[in-house]
Scaffold this active site. Structure first.
Site, PDB file in Angstrom:
ATOM      1  N   GLN A  78       0.836  -1.201   0.000  1.00  0.00           N
ATOM      2  CA  GLN A  78       0.000   0.000   0.000  1.00  0.00           C
ATOM      3  C   GLN A  78       0.872   1.253   0.000  1.00  0.00           C
ATOM      4  O   GLN A  78       1.056   1.891   1.029  1.00  0.00           O
ATOM      5  CB  GLN A  78      -0.890  -0.031   1.251  1.00  0.00           C
ATOM      6  CG  GLN A  78      -1.916   1.051   1.324  1.00  0.00           C
ATOM      7  CD  GLN A  78      -3.123   0.748   0.493  1.00  0.00           C
ATOM      8  OE1 GLN A  78      -3.559  -0.382   0.418  1.00  0.00           O
ATOM      9  NE2 GLN A  78      -3.671   1.753  -0.138  1.00  0.00           N
ATOM     10  N   PHE A  79       1.403   1.621  -1.162  1.00  0.00           N
ATOM     11  CA  PHE A  79       2.278   2.790  -1.230  1.00  0.00           C
ATOM     12  C   PHE A  79       1.553   4.071  -0.854  1.00  0.00           C
ATOM     13  O   PHE A  79       2.169   5.046  -0.434  1.00  0.00           O
ATOM     14  CB  PHE A  79       2.924   2.917  -2.617  1.00  0.00           C
ATOM     15  CG  PHE A  79       2.008   3.428  -3.691  1.00  0.00           C
ATOM     16  CD1 PHE A  79       1.935   4.784  -3.969  1.00  0.00           C
ATOM     17  CD2 PHE A  79       1.219   2.554  -4.428  1.00  0.00           C
ATOM     18  CE1 PHE A  79       1.087   5.260  -4.962  1.00  0.00           C
ATOM     19  CE2 PHE A  79       0.379   3.019  -5.415  1.00  0.00           C
ATOM     20  CZ  PHE A  79       0.302   4.378  -5.687  1.00  0.00           C
ATOM     21  N   THR A  80       0.225   4.089  -0.961  1.00  0.00           N
ATOM     22  CA  THR A  80      -0.526   5.312  -0.667  1.00  0.00           C
ATOM     23  C   THR A  80      -0.486   5.694   0.812  1.00  0.00           C
ATOM     24  O   THR A  80      -0.913   6.791   1.172  1.00  0.00           O
ATOM     25  CB  THR A  80      -1.989   5.199  -1.141  1.00  0.00           C
ATOM     26  OG1 THR A  80      -2.612   4.101  -0.477  1.00  0.00           O
ATOM     27  CG2 THR A  80      -2.055   5.000  -2.650  1.00  0.00           C
TER      28      THR A  80
END
Length: 149
Positions: A78-80
């Protein structure tokens, strides 16, 4: 590294309408990697996640670990989690780790969880995923290795 941990009674992840991973009781982990993260960050998170006592005991108190309840983990990249929303209305993700580095770290994180004795299902790094879960509690805990130091 950042991890959002959610206690769940069940969860699954689909990619292209195919179930890639599914668990019953356990944790969904949303995992974000930043450039500069290292094995020490992974070790810290795995130790905390493995030993965290957030499942109820026979008295109804949060006193049991994921291992105590034979739970499993669904780990989702989950890079966000590294979104910067200070300017404008479109988030910037420049604080997220470069994909090549983040992929290695995410895979190492999951391998270290498995080495600790936990069952780990995963999504696919960089894929468009549909995650379904039934939050239990709800119980949601945030980990940020840079804040822990």
């Amino acid at each position: 590294m950042k991890v959002v941990l959610q206690r769940v009674s069940k969860a699954s992840v689909k990619i292209d309408d195919q179930v890639k991973g599914a668990i019953n009781k356990g944790y969904v982990l949303l995992v974000g990697v930043a450039d500069g993260d290292e094995q020490a960050d992974i070790d810290y998170l795995v130790r905390k996640i493995h030993n965290l006592r957030i499942f109820e005991d026979e008295s109804g108190r949060m006193n049991r670990s994921i291992e105590d309840v034979s739970g499993a983990i669904l780990s989702i990249s989950q890079f966000t989690l590294f979104a910067d929303t200070k300017k404008g209305n479109r988030p910037s993700f420049t604080k997220a780790g470069a994909p090549e580095f983040a992929t290695v770290m995410y895979n190492q994180f999951n391998a270290t969880l498995r080495e600790s004795g936990l069952q780990v299902e995963t999504g696919e790094f960089g894929a468009d995923m549909q995650v379904s879960l039934t939050n239990d509690g709800p119980v949601t805990i945030l980990f940020d290795t840079k804040s822990a130091q």
